[in-house]
Design a protein around this motif. Sequence first.
Motif, short mmCIF file in Angstrom:
data_model
loop_
_atom_site.label_atom_id
_atom_site.label_comp_id
_atom_site.label_asym_id
_atom_site.label_seq_id
_atom_site.Cartn_x
_atom_site.Cartn_y
_atom_site.Cartn_z
N GLU A 149 0.81 -1.21 0.00
CA GLU A 149 0.00 0.00 0.00
C GLU A 149 0.85 1.26 0.00
O GLU A 149 0.45 2.29 -0.54
CB GLU A 149 -0.94 0.00 1.22
N ASP A 150 2.01 1.20 0.63
CA ASP A 150 2.85 2.39 0.72
C ASP A 150 3.88 2.50 -0.41
O ASP A 150 4.74 3.38 -0.40
CB ASP A 150 3.58 2.43 2.07
N ALA A 151 3.78 1.61 -1.40
CA ALA A 151 4.73 1.64 -2.51
C ALA A 151 4.46 2.85 -3.40
O ALA A 151 3.31 3.14 -3.74
CB ALA A 151 4.63 0.35 -3.33
N VAL A 152 5.51 3.55 -3.77
CA VAL A 152 5.40 4.72 -4.63
C VAL A 152 6.32 4.54 -5.83
O VAL A 152 7.52 4.32 -5.68
CB VAL A 152 5.80 6.01 -3.87
N SER A 153 5.74 4.62 -7.02
CA SER A 153 6.53 4.43 -8.24
C SER A 153 7.33 5.69 -8.56
O SER A 153 6.81 6.80 -8.53
CB SER A 153 5.61 4.10 -9.41
N GLN A 154 8.62 5.50 -8.85
CA GLN A 154 9.50 6.60 -9.20
C GLN A 154 9.26 7.03 -10.64
O GLN A 154 8.89 6.24 -11.50
CB GLN A 154 10.97 6.19 -9.03
N SER A 155 9.49 8.32 -10.89
CA SER A 155 9.46 8.83 -12.25
C SER A 155 10.89 9.14 -12.65
O SER A 155 11.54 10.00 -12.06
CB SER A 155 8.60 10.11 -12.32
N PHE A 156 11.39 8.42 -13.64
CA PHE A 156 12.80 8.54 -14.02
C PHE A 156 12.95 9.63 -15.08
O PHE A 156 12.43 9.50 -16.19
CB PHE A 156 13.32 7.21 -14.54
N GLU A 157 13.67 10.69 -14.74
CA GLU A 157 13.89 11.79 -15.66
C GLU A 157 15.39 12.01 -15.84
O GLU A 157 16.20 11.67 -14.99
CB GLU A 157 13.24 13.07 -15.12
N ARG A 158 15.71 12.61 -16.97
CA ARG A 158 17.11 12.88 -17.26
C ARG A 158 17.65 14.01 -16.41
O ARG A 158 16.96 14.99 -16.15
CB ARG A 158 17.29 13.24 -18.73
N ARG A 159 18.87 13.82 -15.94
CA ARG A 159 19.51 14.88 -15.20
C ARG A 159 20.08 15.91 -16.16
O ARG A 159 20.48 15.60 -17.26
CB ARG A 159 20.63 14.32 -14.31
N SER A 160 20.10 17.14 -15.76
CA SER A 160 20.60 18.22 -16.60
C SER A 160 22.06 18.52 -16.24
O SER A 160 22.42 18.54 -15.07
CB SER A 160 19.74 19.46 -16.38
N PRO A 161 22.95 18.76 -17.23
CA PRO A 161 22.66 18.76 -18.65
C PRO A 161 22.51 17.35 -19.21
O PRO A 161 22.98 16.39 -18.62
CB PRO A 161 23.89 19.44 -19.26
N SER A 162 21.86 17.24 -20.35
CA SER A 162 21.59 15.94 -20.96
C SER A 162 22.88 15.23 -21.32
O SER A 162 23.75 15.80 -21.97
CB SER A 162 20.75 16.12 -22.22
N PRO A 163 23.02 13.94 -20.90
CA PRO A 163 24.25 13.21 -21.23
C PRO A 163 24.18 12.55 -22.60
O PRO A 163 25.17 12.06 -23.10
CB PRO A 163 24.32 12.16 -20.13
N TYR A 164 23.01 12.53 -23.21
CA TYR A 164 22.84 11.75 -24.43
C TYR A 164 23.05 12.63 -25.66
O TYR A 164 22.41 13.66 -25.82
CB TYR A 164 21.45 11.13 -24.46
N VAL A 165 23.94 12.22 -26.51
CA VAL A 165 24.21 12.95 -27.74
C VAL A 165 23.83 12.05 -28.90
O VAL A 165 24.40 10.97 -29.07
CB VAL A 165 25.69 13.34 -27.85
N ASP A 166 22.85 12.46 -29.68
CA ASP A 166 22.34 11.63 -30.76
C ASP A 166 23.21 11.78 -32.01
O ASP A 166 22.82 12.32 -33.02
CB ASP A 166 20.89 12.01 -31.07
N ASP A 167 24.45 11.30 -31.89
CA ASP A 167 25.39 11.39 -32.99
C ASP A 167 26.31 10.19 -32.94
O ASP A 167 27.32 10.19 -32.24
CB ASP A 167 26.20 12.69 -32.90
#
Length: 205
Positions: free
Chosen positions: A3-21
């Motif tokens: 009942e006390d379980a809380v789902s985490q929301s996973f978000e990217r930390r700033s600045p973004s580490p992902y480079v789409d290249d």
Amino acid sequence: MPEDAVSQSFERRSPSPYVDDPTVVTAPESGGENGYWGVKEGEALPIIWEDLMPTGSGEALEQEYADFYKALEARYASQAPEAGLEAIEEGSDMDYMPQLGSFDTVPELDGMLIRIPGYVVPFDFDLKNEQASFLLAPYMGACIHTPPPPPNQIIHVEADPAVRIDDIWVAYWLEGTLTAETQESELAAAAYTLKLTRIEPYGVP
């Protein structure tokens, strides 16, 4: 689910580490960097679940869900015109949610050492100690109390040696080598496989 379980929301930390290249990732003249901000050669690339989906797959998934519910509602209306979807009986033939979504993966991540947060979904719920293989999902209760996420939002994890997981209702950080290798199971299909090298509580930076 506790009942006390809380789902985490996973978000990217700033600045973004992902480079789409992808050309940057493999450049030998990168001077010790592997193409991602703040991540050096030999370090795990921190990613979030959205990174596992190719461009445009999010919109395609939304449309697939919309089409599914529209077809389900039409089917139910033909059988019980006076009732709505909420009248579907639990355990009936219509009380079923297939695994929608795509097996499409992101080529740039294939073979990459990554670090990702998520929830463990064991194959054997009677095993309370060591797990040699399990699924990793982006939200609590996936594949157990809720429909499975799309295949490219599930990771099949292989641990050698097996790892001890005492609580599946909390989030973990997992590190390992990610491959675009499909795995099928009774719980769900996974478009990715992870060779685990480290697991630790999500509270660890």
